[in-house]
Design a protein around this motif. Structure first.
Motif, PDB file in Angstrom:
ATOM      1  N   ALA A  91      12.124  16.021  -2.402  1.00 19.54           N
ATOM      2  CA  ALA A  91      10.915  15.489  -3.029  1.00 19.54           C
ATOM      3  C   ALA A  91       9.911  15.142  -1.934  1.00 19.54           C
ATOM      4  CB  ALA A  91      11.233  14.239  -3.839  1.00 19.54           C
ATOM      5  N   VAL A  92       8.715  14.796  -2.369  1.00 21.24           N
ATOM      6  CA  VAL A  92       7.756  14.152  -1.476  1.00 21.24           C
ATOM      7  C   VAL A  92       7.977  12.647  -1.603  1.00 21.24           C
ATOM      8  CG1 VAL A  92       5.341  13.758  -0.890  1.00 21.24           C
ATOM      9  CG2 VAL A  92       6.096  16.019  -1.705  1.00 21.24           C
ATOM     10  N   TYR A  93       8.181  12.002  -0.490  1.00 26.88           N
ATOM     11  CA  TYR A  93       8.446  10.559  -0.462  1.00 26.88           C
ATOM     12  C   TYR A  93       7.168   9.832  -0.061  1.00 26.88           C
ATOM     13  CZ  TYR A  93      13.404  11.290  -1.149  1.00 26.88           C
ATOM     14  OH  TYR A  93      14.616  11.627  -1.691  1.00 26.88           O
ATOM     15  N   TYR A  94       6.819   8.842  -0.879  1.00 28.92           N
ATOM     16  CA  TYR A  94       5.590   8.085  -0.674  1.00 28.92           C
ATOM     17  C   TYR A  94       5.907   6.629  -0.360  1.00 28.92           C
ATOM     18  CZ  TYR A  94       3.172  11.981  -2.932  1.00 28.92           C
ATOM     19  OH  TYR A  94       2.661  13.218  -3.252  1.00 28.92           O
ATOM     20  N   CYS A  95       5.223   6.113   0.616  1.00 26.85           N
ATOM     21  CA  CYS A  95       5.267   4.677   0.873  1.00 26.85           C
ATOM     22  C   CYS A  95       4.337   3.991  -0.113  1.00 26.85           C
ATOM     23  CB  CYS A  95       4.834   4.390   2.301  1.00 26.85           C
ATOM     24  SG  CYS A  95       5.066   2.668   2.804  1.00 26.85           S
ATOM     25  N   TYR A  96       4.767   2.855  -0.609  1.00 27.77           N
ATOM     26  CA  TYR A  96       4.053   2.107  -1.649  1.00 27.77           C
ATOM     27  C   TYR A  96       3.937   0.650  -1.221  1.00 27.77           C
ATOM     28  CZ  TYR A  96       4.345  -0.958  -5.805  1.00 27.77           C
ATOM     29  OH  TYR A  96       4.179  -1.964  -6.726  1.00 27.77           O
ATOM     30  N   ALA A  97       2.785   0.070  -1.509  1.00 30.95           N
ATOM     31  CA  ALA A  97       2.613  -1.362  -1.258  1.00 30.95           C
ATOM     32  C   ALA A  97       1.757  -1.965  -2.357  1.00 30.95           C
ATOM     33  CB  ALA A  97       1.955  -1.604   0.107  1.00 30.95           C
ATOM     34  N   ARG A  98       2.073  -3.201  -2.678  1.00 28.17           N
ATOM     35  CA  ARG A  98       1.261  -3.941  -3.660  1.00 28.17           C
ATOM     36  C   ARG A  98       0.871  -5.263  -3.027  1.00 28.17           C
ATOM     37  NH1 ARG A  98       3.195  -7.342  -7.499  1.00 28.17           N
ATOM     38  NH2 ARG A  98       5.281  -6.441  -7.344  1.00 28.17           N
ATOM     39  N   ALA A  99      -0.442  -5.498  -2.992  1.00 26.73           N
ATOM     40  CA  ALA A  99      -0.958  -6.709  -2.360  1.00 26.73           C
ATOM     41  C   ALA A  99      -2.290  -7.060  -2.998  1.00 26.73           C
ATOM     42  CB  ALA A  99      -1.120  -6.514  -0.856  1.00 26.73           C
ATOM     43  N   TRP A 100      -2.521  -8.342  -3.170  1.00 24.61           N
ATOM     44  CA  TRP A 100      -3.799  -8.855  -3.696  1.00 24.61           C
ATOM     45  C   TRP A 100      -4.161  -8.219  -5.031  1.00 24.61           C
ATOM     46  CZ3 TRP A 100      -4.366  -6.221   1.278  1.00 24.61           C
ATOM     47  CH2 TRP A 100      -3.904  -7.031   2.328  1.00 24.61           C
ATOM     48  N   GLY A 101      -3.157  -7.892  -5.828  1.00 26.80           N
ATOM     49  CA  GLY A 101      -3.395  -7.290  -7.125  1.00 26.80           C
ATOM     50  C   GLY A 101      -3.711  -5.808  -7.087  1.00 26.80           C
ATOM     51  N   LEU A 102      -3.603  -5.202  -5.913  1.00 29.51           N
ATOM     52  CA  LEU A 102      -3.914  -3.781  -5.765  1.00 29.51           C
ATOM     53  C   LEU A 102      -2.666  -3.015  -5.341  1.00 29.51           C
ATOM     54  CD1 LEU A 102      -7.286  -4.124  -3.800  1.00 29.51           C
ATOM     55  CD2 LEU A 102      -6.995  -3.721  -6.260  1.00 29.51           C
ATOM     56  N   VAL A 103      -2.664  -1.707  -5.622  1.00 28.19           N
ATOM     57  CA  VAL A 103      -1.564  -0.828  -5.230  1.00 28.19           C
ATOM     58  C   VAL A 103      -2.084   0.190  -4.207  1.00 28.19           C
ATOM     59  CG1 VAL A 103       0.037   0.945  -6.010  1.00 28.19           C
ATOM     60  CG2 VAL A 103      -0.332  -1.101  -7.402  1.00 28.19           C
ATOM     61  N   PHE A 104      -1.296   0.408  -3.177  1.00 21.44           N
ATOM     62  CA  PHE A 104      -1.667   1.345  -2.121  1.00 21.44           C
ATOM     63  C   PHE A 104      -0.554   2.373  -1.952  1.00 21.44           C
ATOM     64  CE2 PHE A 104      -5.204  -1.243  -0.860  1.00 21.44           C
ATOM     65  CZ  PHE A 104      -4.808  -2.539  -1.127  1.00 21.44           C
ATOM     66  N   TRP A 105      -0.944   3.598  -1.590  1.00 24.52           N
ATOM     67  CA  TRP A 105       0.008   4.687  -1.372  1.00 24.52           C
ATOM     68  C   TRP A 105      -0.262   5.359  -0.026  1.00 24.52           C
ATOM     69  CZ3 TRP A 105       3.903   5.238  -4.737  1.00 24.52           C
ATOM     70  CH2 TRP A 105       3.741   4.740  -6.039  1.00 24.52           C
ATOM     71  N   GLY A 106       0.810   5.808   0.600  1.00 19.19           N
ATOM     72  CA  GLY A 106       0.670   6.661   1.759  1.00 19.19           C
ATOM     73  C   GLY A 106       0.396   8.091   1.336  1.00 19.19           C
ATOM     74  N   GLN A 107       0.283   8.978   2.320  1.00 20.04           N
ATOM     75  CA  GLN A 107      -0.056  10.363   2.025  1.00 20.04           C
ATOM     76  C   GLN A 107       1.171  11.173   1.605  1.00 20.04           C
ATOM     77  OE1 GLN A 107       0.470   9.206   5.013  1.00 20.04           O
ATOM     78  NE2 GLN A 107       1.645  10.758   6.131  1.00 20.04           N
ATOM     79  N   GLY A 108       2.340  10.649   1.849  1.00 25.84           N
ATOM     80  CA  GLY A 108       3.572  11.329   1.471  1.00 25.84           C
ATOM     81  C   GLY A 108       4.162  12.141   2.600  1.00 25.84           C
ATOM     82  N   THR A 109       5.483  12.256   2.589  1.00 24.51           N
ATOM     83  CA  THR A 109       6.186  13.074   3.557  1.00 24.51           C
ATOM     84  C   THR A 109       7.256  13.875   2.818  1.00 24.51           C
ATOM     85  OG1 THR A 109       7.360  13.069   5.686  1.00 24.51           O
ATOM     86  CG2 THR A 109       7.851  11.245   4.189  1.00 24.51           C
ATOM     87  N   GLN A 110       7.339  15.146   3.125  1.00 20.40           N
ATOM     88  CA  GLN A 110       8.259  16.029   2.417  1.00 20.40           C
ATOM     89  C   GLN A 110       9.678  15.894   2.962  1.00 20.40           C
ATOM     90  OE1 GLN A 110       7.669  18.405  -0.218  1.00 20.40           O
ATOM     91  NE2 GLN A 110       9.916  18.494  -0.213  1.00 20.40           N
ATOM     92  N   VAL A 111      10.626  15.750   2.062  1.00 18.81           N
ATOM     93  CA  VAL A 111      12.052  15.787   2.384  1.00 18.81           C
ATOM     94  C   VAL A 111      12.666  16.938   1.606  1.00 18.81           C
ATOM     95  CG1 VAL A 111      14.252  14.590   2.174  1.00 18.81           C
ATOM     96  CG2 VAL A 111      12.218  13.323   2.900  1.00 18.81           C
ATOM     97  N   THR A 112      13.291  17.847   2.322  1.00 17.59           N
ATOM     98  CA  THR A 112      13.937  18.995   1.698  1.00 17.59           C
ATOM     99  C   THR A 112      15.399  19.032   2.114  1.00 17.59           C
ATOM    100  OG1 THR A 112      11.865  20.257   1.741  1.00 17.59           O
ATOM    101  CG2 THR A 112      13.897  21.495   1.393  1.00 17.59           C
ATOM    102  N   VAL A 113      16.285  19.051   1.126  1.00 18.51           N
ATOM    103  CA  VAL A 113      17.721  19.064   1.375  1.00 18.51           C
ATOM    104  C   VAL A 113      18.262  20.402   0.893  1.00 18.51           C
ATOM    105  CG1 VAL A 113      19.910  17.890   1.027  1.00 18.51           C
ATOM    106  CG2 VAL A 113      17.780  16.572   1.025  1.00 18.51           C
ATOM    107  N   SER A 114      18.789  21.163   1.811  1.00 17.72           N
ATOM    108  CA  SER A 114      19.323  22.477   1.459  1.00 17.72           C
ATOM    109  C   SER A 114      20.807  22.375   1.115  1.00 17.72           C
ATOM    110  CB  SER A 114      19.128  23.444   2.618  1.00 17.72           C
ATOM    111  OG  SER A 114      19.862  23.028   3.744  1.00 17.72           O
ATOM    112  N   SER A 115      21.235  23.217   0.205  1.00 13.23           N
ATOM    113  CA  SER A 115      22.648  23.183  -0.236  1.00 13.23           C
ATOM    114  C   SER A 115      23.505  24.113   0.607  1.00 13.23           C
ATOM    115  CB  SER A 115      22.726  23.586  -1.700  1.00 13.23           C
ATOM    116  OG  SER A 115      22.174  24.877  -1.884  1.00 13.23           O
TER     117      SER A 115
END
Length: 115
Positions: A91-115
């Motif tokens: 998936a794309v993994y996103y950092c999340y933060a909630r502060a002062w009543g607002l929500v913030f997101w990072g740009q995301g980083t791809q994680v790929t797991v091969s079988s």
């Protein structure tokens, strides 16, 4: 405004490990919540692991026992240690933060797991 910058994603074989980092531009102590979500194309973004009030943690059932969230307040950085990775963790993994009543997101980083 809080800026979140993720790093540490990549390609790994099933059973392997990765550590994600999220550097925040504000003190972690000022945040009501901070952690990680992930998203697969076509699906909703889902919670992976989050620090809440009083440093409580909340994990998705699918990652309990395999993933660990941690933080370094001095560096304003949150980590996600991912062990025993499965292809369904891809998936794309996103950092999340909630502060002062607002929500913030990072740009995301791809994680790929091969079988």
């Amino acid at each position: 405004q809080v800026q979140l910058v993720e790093s540490g994603g990549g390609l790994v074989q099933a059973g392997g490990s990765l550590r994600l980092s999220c550097a925040a531009s504000a003190s972690l102590r000022s945040m009501a919540a901070i952690g990680w979500y992930r998203q697969v194309p076509g699906n909703q973004r889902e919670l992976v692991a989050v620090f809440g009030s009083g440093d409580s943690t909340n994990y998705a059932d699918s990652v309990k026992g395999r993933f660990t969230i941690s933080r370094d307040n001095a560096k304003n950085t949150v980590y996600l240690q991912m062990n025993s990775l499965l292809p369904e963790d891809t998936a794309v993994y996103y950092c999340y933060a909630r502060a002062w009543g607002l929500v913030f997101w990072g740009q995301g980083t791809q994680v790929t797991v091969s079988s």
